[in-house]
Scaffold this active site. Sequence first.
Site, mmCIF file in Angstrom:
data_model
loop_
_atom_site.group_PDB
_atom_site.id
_atom_site.type_symbol
_atom_site.label_atom_id
_atom_site.label_comp_id
_atom_site.label_asym_id
_atom_site.label_seq_id
_atom_site.Cartn_x
_atom_site.Cartn_y
_atom_site.Cartn_z
ATOM 1 N N HIS A 75 0.820 -1.216 0.000
ATOM 2 C CA HIS A 75 0.000 0.000 0.000
ATOM 3 C C HIS A 75 0.848 1.258 0.000
ATOM 4 O O HIS A 75 2.067 1.230 0.247
ATOM 5 C CB HIS A 75 -0.923 0.013 1.224
ATOM 6 C CG HIS A 75 -0.193 0.038 2.537
ATOM 7 N ND1 HIS A 75 0.392 1.168 3.074
ATOM 8 C CD2 HIS A 75 0.038 -0.964 3.444
ATOM 9 C CE1 HIS A 75 0.953 0.872 4.238
ATOM 10 N NE2 HIS A 75 0.757 -0.413 4.496
ATOM 11 N N CYS B 82 3.386 -5.034 6.487
ATOM 12 C CA CYS B 82 2.972 -4.712 5.128
ATOM 13 C C CYS B 82 4.168 -4.225 4.307
ATOM 14 O O CYS B 82 5.248 -3.984 4.840
ATOM 15 C CB CYS B 82 1.897 -3.635 5.143
ATOM 16 S SG CYS B 82 0.306 -4.188 5.820
#
Length: 415
Positions: free
Chosen positions: A335, A354
């Site tokens: 992201h 992430c």
Amino acid sequence: MTDSRRRRGLMAASALLGSVLMLSACSGGGKASATGSADNSQAKADAAAAKKSSEAQITITPKDGSDNASINNSAAVTVSKGTLTGVQMTTQDGTAVAGQLSADQHSWKPTVQLQRSTTYKVSAEAKDSEGRVAHENASFTTVSPANSFIGTYTPDDGSTVGVGMPVSINFDKAITNKAAVQKGITVSSSSGQEVVGHWFNANRLDFRPEQYWKEGSTVTLKLALDGVEGAPGIHGIQQKTVTFHIGRNQVSYVDAKSKQMKVTQDGKVVKTIPISAGSPEHTTYEGQMVISEKFTQTRMNGATVGFKDSDGKGEYDIKDVPHAMRLTSSGTFIHGNYWGAPSVFGNVNTSHGCVGLQDVKGAGDKNMPAAWFYNNSLIGDVVVVQNTGDKTVQPDNGLNGWNMDWAQWKAGSAI
């Protein structure tokens, strides 16, 4: 009275009695003749009625009083020795069900899928070659949700996806007769690749080829589960064909050691993007991960994936994470990151697991690396994460069955 008169009187009485007896006998004979005549008339009437009856023979399926009827193919009206002149199908509350009569007027079927747990009434009329009318009526009840199962599948019909996209089916009931269910499902590719199913558990069945799908190919999923018994007393209801297309071959390689991601198409590097992976305390899973969802912006709350402060609140709670793409069902994303300094990307691994790319708040700058990657990625694209020091992601954590070798994958097939 003299004896001669008495004798003449007796003789007269005797003659009269004989006449009465003869009359009674004739009456009895007359009565029998009338009954025979009545029987004859009834027989003639029956024969006449039979002669006037329509020869048209109407058949309604399912038969009257049936329950657990299919919602797909069970409802039909056919006629032999005649043509259908009218069919009405309604729910118990009188709502009409749309249907279509065949061109030859020999059959009728509903044109909409029936609902589960619903009682339907069917009334049909037909005529034979002499115009004589026949009628037939029936009612039946369709299978209930408690006695049926459905599978929710991905990807969507008509979609274009990346080369790593498996066909993944999640059933709403536990399947014990896995072989019967798997035999009712076929997945094929225009590329000719062998496609095999793998059961991760009693509710999930995925299909994939040995290697990624060939770019530009078309994949067809056929569900022929109507009436298939998936577990005792639990039957399938789906009958559907789904096709999706495979786009260009894009595979991206994230190297947590060099903190760079190389985006390849057809094996050639088309872009290199600086990244920030999981910190040493919260390393990122390794392995082949498939993008399963895309969000222009989404909320990420650490509490939902186990990252909590002493007060029970999430260690982070960012309500507008830009350009987020899911890699695992347990919460791993690749992201955009607008809260980290530009110097972080390509230099330091700082996330909770992430993979972060430089971005701006609001996801409004298309020149940002995260925006470029988001706009050039498809659901089904593969992101390979390496050198994190963490374990390889579990094959069923997301759409990540590629982390299982072909022999292991085939061993999970029920047929």
